[in-house]
Each structure stands twice: as C-alpha cells, then as structure tokens.
Design an enzyme around this catalytic site. Structure first.
Site, PDB file in Angstrom:
ATOM      1  N   LYS A  71       0.859  -1.189   0.000  1.00 32.01           N
ATOM      2  CA  LYS A  71       0.000   0.000   0.000  1.00 32.01           C
ATOM      3  C   LYS A  71       0.889   1.230   0.000  1.00 32.01           C
ATOM      4  O   LYS A  71       1.806   1.338   0.811  1.00 32.01           O
ATOM      5  CB  LYS A  71      -0.905   0.037   1.231  1.00 32.01           C
ATOM      6  CG  LYS A  71      -1.802   1.294   1.254  1.00 32.01           C
ATOM      7  CD  LYS A  71      -2.741   1.318   2.443  1.00 32.01           C
ATOM      8  CE  LYS A  71      -2.040   1.688   3.724  1.00 32.01           C
ATOM      9  NZ  LYS A  71      -2.982   1.904   4.843  1.00 32.01           N
ATOM     10  N   ARG A 114      -9.555  -0.747   8.313  1.00 30.35           N
ATOM     11  CA  ARG A 114      -8.596  -1.658   8.951  1.00 30.35           C
ATOM     12  C   ARG A 114      -7.952  -1.023  10.178  1.00 30.35           C
ATOM     13  O   ARG A 114      -7.644  -1.704  11.148  1.00 30.35           O
ATOM     14  CB  ARG A 114      -7.567  -2.181   7.957  1.00 30.35           C
ATOM     15  CG  ARG A 114      -6.607  -1.189   7.311  1.00 30.35           C
ATOM     16  CD  ARG A 114      -5.479  -0.792   8.221  1.00 30.35           C
ATOM     17  NE  ARG A 114      -4.212  -0.610   7.570  1.00 30.35           N
ATOM     18  CZ  ARG A 114      -3.232   0.085   8.078  1.00 30.35           C
ATOM     19  NH1 ARG A 114      -3.392   0.733   9.227  1.00 30.35           N
ATOM     20  NH2 ARG A 114      -2.082   0.166   7.460  1.00 30.35           N
ATOM     21  N   GLN A 142     -10.297   9.522  11.005  1.00 31.60           N
ATOM     22  CA  GLN A 142     -10.089   8.218  11.611  1.00 31.60           C
ATOM     23  C   GLN A 142     -10.942   8.012  12.861  1.00 31.60           C
ATOM     24  O   GLN A 142     -11.276   6.872  13.215  1.00 31.60           O
ATOM     25  CB  GLN A 142      -8.612   8.038  11.943  1.00 31.60           C
ATOM     26  CG  GLN A 142      -8.242   6.702  12.560  1.00 31.60           C
ATOM     27  CD  GLN A 142      -8.738   5.491  11.786  1.00 31.60           C
ATOM     28  OE1 GLN A 142      -9.217   4.531  12.361  1.00 31.60           O
ATOM     29  NE2 GLN A 142      -8.631   5.540  10.463  1.00 31.60           N
ATOM     30  N   ASP A 164     -10.321  17.211  20.685  1.00 28.02           N
ATOM     31  CA  ASP A 164      -9.409  17.422  19.568  1.00 28.02           C
ATOM     32  C   ASP A 164      -8.404  18.508  19.955  1.00 28.02           C
ATOM     33  O   ASP A 164      -8.797  19.639  20.248  1.00 28.02           O
ATOM     34  CB  ASP A 164     -10.157  17.836  18.303  1.00 28.02           C
ATOM     35  CG  ASP A 164      -9.262  17.766  17.080  1.00 28.02           C
ATOM     36  OD1 ASP A 164      -9.355  16.787  16.328  1.00 28.02           O
ATOM     37  OD2 ASP A 164      -8.444  18.703  16.886  1.00 28.02           O
ATOM     38  N   GLY A 250      -2.165   7.246  16.275  1.00 27.97           N
ATOM     39  CA  GLY A 250      -1.581   8.310  15.464  1.00 27.97           C
ATOM     40  C   GLY A 250      -0.089   8.217  15.234  1.00 27.97           C
ATOM     41  O   GLY A 250       0.415   8.679  14.211  1.00 27.97           O
ATOM     42  N   ASP A 252       2.726   6.800  13.832  1.00 29.66           N
ATOM     43  CA  ASP A 252       3.046   5.809  12.805  1.00 29.66           C
ATOM     44  C   ASP A 252       4.247   6.250  11.965  1.00 29.66           C
ATOM     45  O   ASP A 252       4.471   5.742  10.875  1.00 29.66           O
ATOM     46  CB  ASP A 252       1.832   5.569  11.904  1.00 29.66           C
ATOM     47  CG  ASP A 252       1.367   6.845  11.204  1.00 29.66           C
ATOM     48  OD1 ASP A 252       1.921   7.933  11.493  1.00 29.66           O
ATOM     49  OD2 ASP A 252       0.450   6.760  10.376  1.00 29.66           O
ATOM     50  N   LYS A 256       6.667  11.099  15.964  1.00 29.58           N
ATOM     51  CA  LYS A 256       5.302  11.338  16.419  1.00 29.58           C
ATOM     52  C   LYS A 256       5.126  10.823  17.852  1.00 29.58           C
ATOM     53  O   LYS A 256       5.727   9.825  18.236  1.00 29.58           O
ATOM     54  CB  LYS A 256       4.289  10.670  15.499  1.00 29.58           C
ATOM     55  CG  LYS A 256       4.141  11.343  14.141  1.00 29.58           C
ATOM     56  CD  LYS A 256       3.007  10.718  13.337  1.00 29.58           C
ATOM     57  CE  LYS A 256       2.783  11.443  12.027  1.00 29.58           C
ATOM     58  NZ  LYS A 256       1.649  10.873  11.264  1.00 29.58           N
ATOM     59  N   SER A 323      -0.345   0.670  18.047  1.00 24.02           N
ATOM     60  CA  SER A 323      -0.735   0.185  16.718  1.00 24.02           C
ATOM     61  C   SER A 323      -0.252   1.151  15.648  1.00 24.02           C
ATOM     62  O   SER A 323      -0.861   2.198  15.411  1.00 24.02           O
ATOM     63  CB  SER A 323      -2.261   0.029  16.646  1.00 24.02           C
ATOM     64  OG  SER A 323      -2.664  -0.375  15.362  1.00 24.02           O
TER      65      SER A 323
END
Length: 352
Positions: A71, A114, A142, A164, A250, A252, A256, A323
C-alpha cells in the site's frame, strides 16, 4: 494476457462492513503470530513536517489468504481546503503462488476500516470488560472508524467523550454528526440481520459529548483512543487512572508522540509489530529516553488473540496497544474486497 480487478472507493464502501473487517484483521494478526505472514521494510518520506507525508508498507499473508502486495498512501493535511481527502493511496494485491496481480484498490476507505478494526481489537482484548467511558482524542476522519469499531467490540460503553487538540470546533462538529454517520455508514450494512442490527443500534445510540477539560476527561476514561498527528504528549501520566486501556493510533512515523512516555513505565504494553513500533510507534520515545526497553513490550496482539499470552492480568492494569498499522491489515482487507467483488461481478477488469 494477464487481467486484474480495479476497485474504486464507492465500490469498496458497498462491499465491506466493519464487523467483517474486525474478523479479518484478527485473522491477519493470528497468521503473523503463527509465522504465516511476513512484513517487508517500510519506506517513508516527509514532504513537509505535520503537513504532508507518505509511506509504503508491504508484506505477505500465507494460510488460506496467500497473497502479497503493498500500500502506498499519502497524507496531505491541507487537502480539505482544496476539496480533496487528506488521505490518498492505492493498494496492489498479487497472488503468492504465481506473482500475478489480482487487483488495484483505492486505499482510503480500506485504511479507515482496517485501522478502526485494529483499535477495536486492542480494546476487545486489553480493556476491562466493564468499561463504560470511551475517550476519543482526535476528531479527524479516523475517529469515526475508531468509535464505530470500539462500540462493536466493547459491550458496555455508555458515553463517548471527544477531544481534539487542534480544533475544538472539529470535536463539536463530530459529536453533532456522529450518530447519523454511524447509522448511515456502518449500521445500515446490517439491515438484513435484524437481531444484530437491533443490538448494534442500541450500542451506537449513546451519549457523545465534547471534552471541555482534557485532564478530567482522561481521569474519567476507561478506554482512551488517540488518533492525531501530534509530535508532543497530549496525555500526562498522572492523569491516567488504574485500569485504563490506551490504544495509540496516530504515532506511525518517527518523531510522532501522543502520550506521556512515562506512562509506559507503569503499563503492560502490546504492539501490532514490535520491530515497527520501537522505530516509528508510540514506543519510540520511551525507548529512546531509556524509560523502557524493547524487551519490556509484553507481546504482539496476535499472541493475545491466540491465547498464548495474557493481555490484562488484573482490573487495575494500565494497558497500551501501540498500533502503527501493518501491511497485513491492508492485504487481508483488500483480499476480502476482491473476493466479494468477484462474487458480485463489481469493479473493472483491466488487462496488462
């Protein structure tokens, strides 16, 4: 001549539902845990910090899936001002036995599904079963998928609080529209199953409110999901109560960070892929700062799903699911879409 199927965004939305994707992503985690899946090195590039980046994730699934692929996805945060989605990409799927291409698919909706499924799975296996309060940090695209999946896997949630860090207006807008979006985008898929539709309708018909005080919201939360592009902690260690589960979505990409690195020192930590999270996940900072080591990560989530490793061992455990997102999630979801498209004769057949 070789032919393959091309699926656009609208066709994918028609074919896939969140419940099936949760099951498929669990399968991908199990295949990885049983050495029936492989991940290939990630390629990333930042065009402009906090504004635009891209990555390429690839891998192979064996077992009854038996595909490989990749991807490529980009995130351009200011695309919304141009009437374009911020997340754009494509997934390519190939047959593992022949190398023949099976399909090219739009990646936007699949990525949302996913990733939401991963968050739901983390909560399913690591959160307390009696969890009632869910805190969603980040009200971007998301967030919808995270809430939709969490309310499937967590049976007792009564309230979702939304915060947020970039725009309170986004949080307000999210809460105002979330019930209609859940009904139209997710619940409507199950109209043919009266019992499941009714059950899920009740889970989705709960209280949604904006967090005015992030410290208070964290202190009250049983489950926290973070899905932001942040590069500095939003949650402090002293705010988190015993028994809380945190899913970090977030982080990834290198640099970050969404939560206080010191939370890792008091938590049971799990990952989708350990080698990946120590480089680009939420675990990157606590490891670099010497707060934990790679060996302190208890296990990958596939080991918990398979029953090889205990997730939560006490009601007071603080658990973290780091994740970062792995290609296996995309491949198993894309393969599911291609199989369904073939059965329904949807999409376009292209010849090379």
């Amino acid at each position: 001549m070789i032919s393959f199927r091309v699926l656009n965004e609208e066709t994918i939305k028609e074919l896939l539902d969140i419940k099936s994707i949760i099951q498929a992503v669990e399968q991908a985690y199990i295949l990885k845990n049983s050495n029936q899946a492989s991940l290939f090195p990630i390629i990333t590039h930042v065009f402009e910090p906090d504004k635009a980046d891209m990555d390429i994730k690839s891998g192979q699934l064996k077992g009854n899936v038996n595909v490989f692929g990749l991807k490529i996805v980009s995130w351009f945060g200011e695309n919304t001002k141009k009437n374009l989605p911020p997340l754009i990409g494509a997934i390519m799927v190939f047959d593992s036995q022949t190398g023949v291409p099976l399909g090219i698919l739009s990646a936007e909706h699949i990525t949302g599904l996913r990733t939401g499924a991963a968050g739901g799975i983390g909560a399913k296996y690591l959160a307390r079963k009696d969890s009632e309060n869910l805190l969603m940090i980040g009200a971007g695209r998301q967030a919808l998928f995270q809430v939709a999946a969490a309310l499937i896997t967590l049976k007792n949630i009564k309230k979702v609080t939304v915060y947020d860090p970039i725009s309170n207006e986004m949080a307000v807008d999210f809460c105002n529209k979330i019930k209609a979006r859940l009904k139209n985008d997710f619940l409507s898929k199950y109209k043919g199953d009266k019992d499941y539709y009714g059950m899920l309708a009740k889970r989705y018909d709960i209280t949604f409110e904006v967090a005015d005080d992030i410290k208070k919201a964290v202190a009250e939360a049983d489950v926290i999901v973070t899905a932001t592009p942040s590069r500095k902690p939003i949650i402090k260690k002293e705010w988190v109560k015993k028994g809380t589960h945190i899913t970090c979505i977030g982080s990834d990409m290198e640099g970050k960070q969404e939560i206080d690195e010191n939370i890792f020192s008091i938590a049971r930590v799990f990952a989708d892929d350990i080698n990946q999270v120590v480089k680009v996940g939420e675990a990157e900072m606590p490891i670099k700062k010497g707060i934990i080591t790679k060996e302190d990560i208890v296990a990958e989530i596939g080991s918990v799903i398979s029953g090889k490793v205990a997730g939560r061992v006490s009601e007071e455990d603080i658990t973290i699911f780091d994740s970062t997102g792995i290609a296996l999630q995309d491949l198993v979801t894309a393969n599911l879409a291609l199989t369904a498209a073939k059965e329904k004769d949807l999409g376009k057949i292209v010849e090379l």
